[in-house]
Design an enzyme around this catalytic site. Structure first.
Site, mmCIF file in Angstrom:
data_model
loop_
_atom_site.group_PDB
_atom_site.id
_atom_site.type_symbol
_atom_site.label_atom_id
_atom_site.label_comp_id
_atom_site.label_asym_id
_atom_site.label_seq_id
_atom_site.Cartn_x
_atom_site.Cartn_y
_atom_site.Cartn_z
ATOM 1 N N HIS A 97 -8.780 29.793 -38.115
ATOM 2 C CA HIS A 97 -7.447 29.287 -38.466
ATOM 3 C C HIS A 97 -7.530 27.817 -38.885
ATOM 4 C CE1 HIS A 97 -5.795 33.045 -37.188
ATOM 5 N NE2 HIS A 97 -6.125 32.861 -35.930
ATOM 6 N N ASP A 102 -7.590 39.503 -39.084
ATOM 7 C CA ASP A 102 -7.026 39.150 -37.787
ATOM 8 C C ASP A 102 -6.219 40.279 -37.153
ATOM 9 O OD1 ASP A 102 -6.156 37.768 -35.561
ATOM 10 O OD2 ASP A 102 -5.331 36.077 -36.653
#
Length: 457
Positions: free
Chosen positions: A272, A323
């Protein structure tokens, strides 16, 4: 298996579409020879039906969350954010059995293959699937390995350190107990996975986040791993609350603290890294660590938009991941990655770099994700290059009708609504033919049954 020979009408080689591509796969399933400009295919070559691309690495996956995709898109309270989504996601984690996990993961991995991923990095923290079972962590990892083997995708397993609820809570919450692990647990898992003998499986380690692992636990795990050349993944700076909590607890921002407290190197994959300052980006660049961006999940969870131009300017390697699996194709991940920048900056073709002779936005993003993905998976030789695993995507020109060859990837990423990937090869073996996996109907039926068990419909 003997050497194989493939011929494609064109392929993306070294950032350019090359005509007449001849590819030789050795007996171990790696590229042994790549030749361009071969106008007539040899008699013993398998003739591929369309243009070819290398397979993509999905650098960040939580397979069990596939069972939750699409089920958190309603709001029944005054506010909804990452943290309320997380609480609902825990409900899924606390229901799943090992057999259900394997079915969910097999369905997911088939979807990934159809979407052009040929390797997945499984950031796995769902270690315990029953009360106090010592073998649960290996059993849950084995469920994912078996799912990858059944589907035919390559797998990088990342057993994940998860010891506490937050910076100020040294114990796990009741709904986090299935994630419980200490440094020794993770190291043993890593060693067991490396020794499993599966040809498409390798292992690294992961640290869930700074809030979920103390400095002491991280230090212990890194000491156990030593100089092993493996990927080390960590969630970091995904949410603004995480940044403020880290500041309150340590006096530093998450990436700032990590770079200060540990000697990062090219093994590190910062997942991220959404909320990073210019100074933090420079620190990451100086350490040669890499980042993993997950555009569709970050959008779905309201995380924010990464400073892609600054990461690019500092030559930090960037991979992409799916994800939470609201999307299972790299095409949409790259599209949203660029579109987020366009919306934020009110400019077009943000990722293109004419000054570096990279005028195609799609090719620059694709080459970025190919290089970054290989590093994230612990496979530095990746793509259409000698010595890399022979993973290949064959495009369906019917979905790209009328597009000049030079613009094929541009159209694929930014102007295609249907699945334009026809065939997929992993280590020289065809696993998707005409857009279909040989076991997809059977697995889909099993997946539907499991979803009924979990959700009661």
């Amino acid at each position: 298996m003997n050497d194989q020979l493939f011929w494609a009408p064109c392929g993306l080689i070294d950032r350019q579409w090359r005509q007449g591509v001849l590819l030789r796969v050795d007996a171990s399933g790696f590229w042994a020879e790549i030749t361009v400009g071969v106008s007539t295919p040899p008699a013993d070559a398998c003739i591929l039906s369309g243009p070819v691309l290398p397979g993509m690495v999905n650098a960040h996956s939580h397979a069990f969350q596939r069972a939750f995709a699409g089920l958190a898109e309603r709001r029944e309270s005054a506010a909804d954010d990452f943290w309320s989504w997380r609480d609902r996601m825990y409900g899924v984690a606390n229901r799943i059995s090992a057999s259900q996990l394997q079915t969910i993961a097999t369905q997911l991995y088939i979807e990934m293959l159809r979407g052009g991923y040929t390797q997945v990095c499984e950031f796995h923290y769902l270690h315990r699937l029953s009360e106090n079972a010592d073998d649960d962590a290996l059993r849950s990892s084995s469920a994912l390995i078996d799912a990858a083997t059944q589907s035919g995708i390559g797998l990088t397993m990342l057993p994940t350190l998860y010891e506490r609820a937050s910076f100020k809570q040294s114990q796990l919450r009741a709904d986090q107990q299935r994630f419980s692990s200490i440094a020794n647990d993770i190291h043993r898992l890593y060693q067991a996975i490396q020794a499993c003998g599966k040809p498409l499986v390798n292992a690294g380690i992961a640290i869930h986040s700074l809030r979920a692992a103390s400095r002491e636990a991280i230090t212990d795990l890194l000491s156990l791993v030593g100089d092993d050349d493996i990927p080390v993944h960590i969630h970091i700076a995904e949410q603004l609350q995480e940044v403020s909590d880290c500041l309150a607890a340590t006096g530093a921002r998450p990436i700032e603290w990590l770079c200060r407290e540990f000697k990062l190197d090219a093994r590190w994959q910062l997942v991220h890294a959404t909320h990073a300052t210019n100074d933090e980006i420079e620190s990451v660049a100086g350490s040669h660590a890499n980042i993993v961006i997950c555009p569709t999940t970050e959008a779905n969870l309201g995380d924010g938009i990464a400073d892609l131009p600054h990461w690019f300017a500092k030559d930090v390697n960037i991979a992409i991941g799916s994800d939470s699996h609201v999307c299972r194709t790299w095409i949409e991940e790259l599209r949203l990655l660029e579109y987020g920048q366009r919306l934020k900056l009110m400019k077009r073709n943000v990722s293109a770099s004419p000054e570096r002779e990279q005028t195609s936005t799609a090719i620059r993003l694709f080459e970025m994700a190919i290089k970054g993905g290989g590093l994230a998976a612990g496979l530095p030789k990746w793509g259409l290059s000698i010595g890399a695993r022979a993973d290949l995507l064959v495009l369906d020109l019917h979905a790209l009708l009328g597009v000049p060859h030079a613009n094929l990837l541009d159209a694929l990423v930014f102007a295609t609504n249907e699945n334009a990937i026809s065939d997929v090869y992993v280590a020289g073996k065809k696993v998707i033919a005409n857009g279909k996996h040989p076991q997809q109907d059977k697995i889909a039926s099993q997946f539907e049954r499991v979803m009924g068990e979990l959700w009661g419909d």
